[in-house]
Each structure stands twice: as structure tokens, then as C-alpha cells.
Write a protein that holds these residues in place. Structure first.
Motif, mmCIF file in Angstrom:
data_model
loop_
_atom_site.group_PDB
_atom_site.id
_atom_site.type_symbol
_atom_site.label_atom_id
_atom_site.label_comp_id
_atom_site.label_asym_id
_atom_site.label_seq_id
_atom_site.Cartn_x
_atom_site.Cartn_y
_atom_site.Cartn_z
ATOM 1 N N VAL A 153 -2.672 -17.842 20.044
ATOM 2 C CA VAL A 153 -1.732 -18.905 19.678
ATOM 3 C C VAL A 153 -0.300 -18.434 19.908
ATOM 4 O O VAL A 153 0.134 -17.445 19.306
ATOM 5 N N LYS A 155 3.692 -18.043 19.537
ATOM 6 C CA LYS A 155 4.531 -18.105 18.339
ATOM 7 C C LYS A 155 5.216 -19.459 18.197
ATOM 8 O O LYS A 155 5.418 -19.961 17.089
ATOM 9 N N THR A 158 3.409 -22.045 16.022
ATOM 10 C CA THR A 158 3.410 -21.883 14.562
ATOM 11 C C THR A 158 4.747 -22.251 13.930
ATOM 12 O O THR A 158 4.870 -22.275 12.716
ATOM 13 N N PRO A 169 -8.083 -20.133 16.891
ATOM 14 C CA PRO A 169 -7.218 -18.973 17.127
ATOM 15 C C PRO A 169 -8.022 -17.672 17.161
ATOM 16 O O PRO A 169 -8.954 -17.499 16.378
ATOM 17 N N ALA A 173 -4.694 -17.750 11.763
ATOM 18 C CA ALA A 173 -3.417 -18.469 11.807
ATOM 19 C C ALA A 173 -3.543 -19.721 10.954
ATOM 20 O O ALA A 173 -4.606 -20.345 10.926
ATOM 21 N N LEU A 175 -3.271 -22.734 11.130
ATOM 22 C CA LEU A 175 -3.245 -23.932 11.959
ATOM 23 C C LEU A 175 -4.576 -24.661 11.855
ATOM 24 O O LEU A 175 -5.635 -24.042 12.003
ATOM 25 N N GLU A 334 -0.356 -32.847 8.912
ATOM 26 C CA GLU A 334 0.460 -31.630 8.964
ATOM 27 C C GLU A 334 1.956 -31.968 8.911
ATOM 28 O O GLU A 334 2.739 -31.264 8.268
ATOM 29 N N ASP A 338 4.483 -30.757 6.077
ATOM 30 C CA ASP A 338 5.703 -30.023 6.408
ATOM 31 C C ASP A 338 6.929 -30.658 5.735
ATOM 32 O O ASP A 338 7.819 -29.954 5.244
ATOM 33 N N ARG A 344 0.617 -24.619 4.665
ATOM 34 C CA ARG A 344 -0.279 -24.912 5.776
ATOM 35 C C ARG A 344 -1.640 -24.247 5.545
ATOM 36 O O ARG A 344 -1.714 -23.118 5.074
ATOM 37 N N GLY A 346 -5.383 -23.527 7.526
ATOM 38 C CA GLY A 346 -6.073 -23.552 8.811
ATOM 39 C C GLY A 346 -7.462 -24.153 8.725
ATOM 40 O O GLY A 346 -8.456 -23.489 9.031
#
Length: 371
Positions: A153, A155, A158, A169, A173, A175, A334, A338, A344, A346
Motif C-alpha cells: 500500500v 503511503k 493512507t 495489504p 494497514a 484500510l 470512511e 474521517d 480507521r 481495516g
């Protein structure tokens, strides 16, 4: 006399010389800019603007073909109403193109635009595309893969609300990921044969017998094999054998099935994708065997060739369209997380793979006895 350039549009003009502004609408409707803004943002009734004024502003905006300035709105609200979609070869793939269609329609349903970029597996191009998405201040990003695999993944991914599509991933991570439910697909493929009464002479073409016997980086091969083993194990059925293929293309399915037929006569095959099955069909025909009279076959993906083959191939479909829509749904969750400052997580979201029953599987009782 020539018409001055950049003059405001007027009602009845067929072509607007420049973009119609909110001030133009307010002037033509005979109201203040604030009143026009409140009406067009849907707050007219809330602030007790009369119905007559509201209708006049709306009618004027329609006649002038007014469109709000998305860039200005983005500066005020902190959103550009855009999503980035970066993939390896999804956009140019006929097989997986429905992933983009699903994502496009889900984004459009929310009034968002999808920016699409394709890397063709080039790491530098991927870096540039992700940078371009950040420069355009997309509200979120979908990073997609043509086939299910693990990826490194970047940077940049992220640093914003993002979702992995058809990928996991390589390193942990925070995600979310959206993937086809390959384990359940393996179970479903096995159950097709079990429901038809098959218990003996079942062979795998494409992967196995161990989880290491598969094309490199193929997460789908591992998960499909796990599901197949689980379903057969629960039924007390043992797979008779397996032939791994270095890649899931017709020529490898042909070679693997020919190799199998030199030493055994299978009663059923599970091919790990439809292109392998295409090669298996040819090998069986070379040996004078018919599908499904002599050998039943079930496969995966629901590639267009599955319905073209004769007999049409029973297969467990990759839900490309549903994957694309689901990725957008997860991405909006997501984006909301945020905005509210939530942590977050995953989480992996699995999308069901439906069975397409066609004509390549016959009841075990109808298959010719083993020679």
C-alpha cells in the motif's frame, strides 16, 4: 454592432457566452444574491422565503441553465464531491470493467464524480496518479486490482479516506478492503458436484493439492482451495487428485488435463477459472470424452467464454459490478468516519459470488462408468 464579449447571459439566449453565476440568477429574478443562494441551496422554506419568490428563482435558474460552482462550494464545505479510482488494468479489461461501472453508478447516485487512472503495473505511474488525485483534493480513493492479491500500500493512500478493491495489504494497514467471497465460492463449486451426486473421481485443475501449489500471488487460488476442501471434508469426500497450473490460461488447462487423462479417467473436474476450463474441454475432446456425459465440469469467474462454450459452462461468478458499488459504499463510510474523527479500521468486506448453473454438470448416475 458587435456584441460585447463576456456579457451576462439573459433569459432566452441559446448560448451562454460565459458561465452563469449566482449573481446573474439573482439579478434576473429581481432578488438579492443571498435570497437566490438560500433558495438554490434548499433553505428557502426554512427561512420563510415566499413560495412566489422561491419559484421565480428556481425558474430563472433553470432558464439560465445555472450550475453551481463546484470548486467554490468545495472551498466552503471542504469537499470536492469527487472520488479517485486507481487500478492496475481494471479500466482496460473487458472482464473486470463492470467494477468501474458499479463504482461510477454508486458515485453518481450520491452526486459525486469518479476520476479514473490506470497504472498498468508501473509503480512510478501509480505514484504520479495518486499524487494527481491528491492535487485535485478528491474526497476519497479506491485502489483496485484486476485479480485478487496482496499489494504494497503506497503511503499516499493512507493519507486520505481510502478502500482497497480486490486486494489486501501485504503489511497490516488500517484500510478497509472489498473482495469477492472466494472461500464461499470454493464451497459452492464443490456443492454443485455434491448435489449432483459426485463422490468419486473428482480432480482439481489449476491449483492444489496443497495451498502452495498455485500461481504466485494468487490469493483467489488459496481461498478457493480452502472452500473446496471444507465442503468436501464436511461431506466425507476426498479429492482424487489435483494439477496446479503456473498461470490460469487455456493452454495450461489443456496441458494439465491431458497429463491427468494419461493416468486416470476423472468423473468430475473443478477448474480454477473459465479459461482453464476451456483448455480442459479441448483435452477431453482430444481423448474422445464428452462434457458432461463422461466428465462433469464446474469452474469460476463467469467469463464471457463460459456461456459461449459447448456445452455452456457452470461457473461461480465474480461479482464485478457489485464489488465496484460496494467499494464506493465502504469509501463513503470512511469519508464520514474521517470527518467525525473516528478511528480507521481495516475491515474486510466480502461480496457473494453467485453460481451460474448451465449444462456442464450431469448427475453422477448419468456419467459413464469408470473404465
Amino acid at each position: 454592432m458587435s456584441t460585447p464579449r463576456n456579457t451576462p447571459a439573459t433569459i432566452g439566449d441559446s448560448v451562454s457566452p460565459r458561465r452563469v453565476t449566482l449573481a446573474d440568477v439573482a439579478k434576473a429574478a429581481g432578488v438579492s444574491r443571498t435570497t437566490a443562494s438560500l433558495v438554490l441551496s434548499g433553505r428557502g422554506r426554512e427561512l420563510r422565503i415566499s413560495q412566489d419568490v422561491e419559484q421565480r428563482v428556481l425558474r430563472t435558474a433553470e432558464e439560465l441553465q445555472y450550475r453551481p460552482n463546484i470548486v467554490s462550494r468545495g472551498l466552503r464545505t471542504g469537499t470536492t464531491r469527487t472520488i479517485g479510482f486507481v487500478s492496475d488494468t481494471v479500466a482496460t479489461s473487458r472482464l473486470a470493467g463492470d467494477m468501474i461501472k458499479g463504482a461510477l453508478e454508486a458515485a453518481r447516485d450520491r452526486g459525486f464524480m469518479l476520476f479514473i487512472g490506470e497504472t498498468e503495473g508501473d509503480a512510478e505511474l501509480e505514484h504520479l496518479l495518486l499524487q494527481a488525485m491528491q492535487d485535485r483534493q478528491v474526497d476519497g480513493l479506491i485502489l483496485a486490482s484486476m485479480f485478487t492479491r496482496t499489494i504494497k500500500v503506497p503511503k499516499a493512500v493512507t493519507a486520505m479516506p481510502a478502500v482497497l478493491l480486490n486486494a489486501l495489504p501485504k503489511k497490516p494497514a488500517p484500510l478497509p478492503a472489498v473482495l469477492p467471497d472466494e472461500v464461499e465460492a470454493g464451497r459452492r463449486a464443490a456443492r454443485v458436484l455434491l448435489d449432483a451426486g459426485h463422490r468419486d473421481g473428482i480432480h482439481l485443475i489449476g491449483a492444489g493439492p496443497s495451498l502452495r501449489d498455485r500461481p504466485s500471488e494468487s490469493l483467489a487460488a488459496v481461498e478457493r482451495l480452502v472452500g473446496i476442501r471444507e465442503a468436501f471434508g464436511a461431506a466425507g469426500v476426498k479429492v482424487a487428485g489435483a494439477r496446479a497450473c503456473p498461470d490460469w490460461l487455456p493452454e495450461y488447462g489443456l496441458a494439465a488435463t491431458r497429463d491427468l487423462l494419461r493416468t486416470a479417467q476423472p468423473r468430475a473436474l473443478i477448474c480454477f477459472n473459465d479459461r482453464i476450463a476451456m483448455g480442459a474441454y479441448q483435452a477431453l475432446d482430444d481423448f474422445g470424452l464428452k462434457v458432461p456425459a463422461d466428465v462433469s465440469i464446474v469452474s469460476f469467474d463467469d467469463h464471457p467464454i463460459a456461456s459461449w462454450m459447448r456445452p455452456p459452462l457452470t461457473t461461480v461468478a465474480l461479482p464485478h459490478y457489485e464489488l465496484g458499488r460496494k467499494a464506493v459504499d465502504v469509501l463513503f463510510a470512511e469519508i464520514d468516519r474521517d470527518r467525525t474523527g473516528g478511528d480507521r479500521v481495516g475491515e474486510v468486506h466480502r461480496v457473494a459470488m453467485p453460481v451460474r448453473i448451465r449444462e456442464s454438470v450431469a448427475p453422477s448416475s448419468a456419467v459413464q462408468p469408470l473404465g
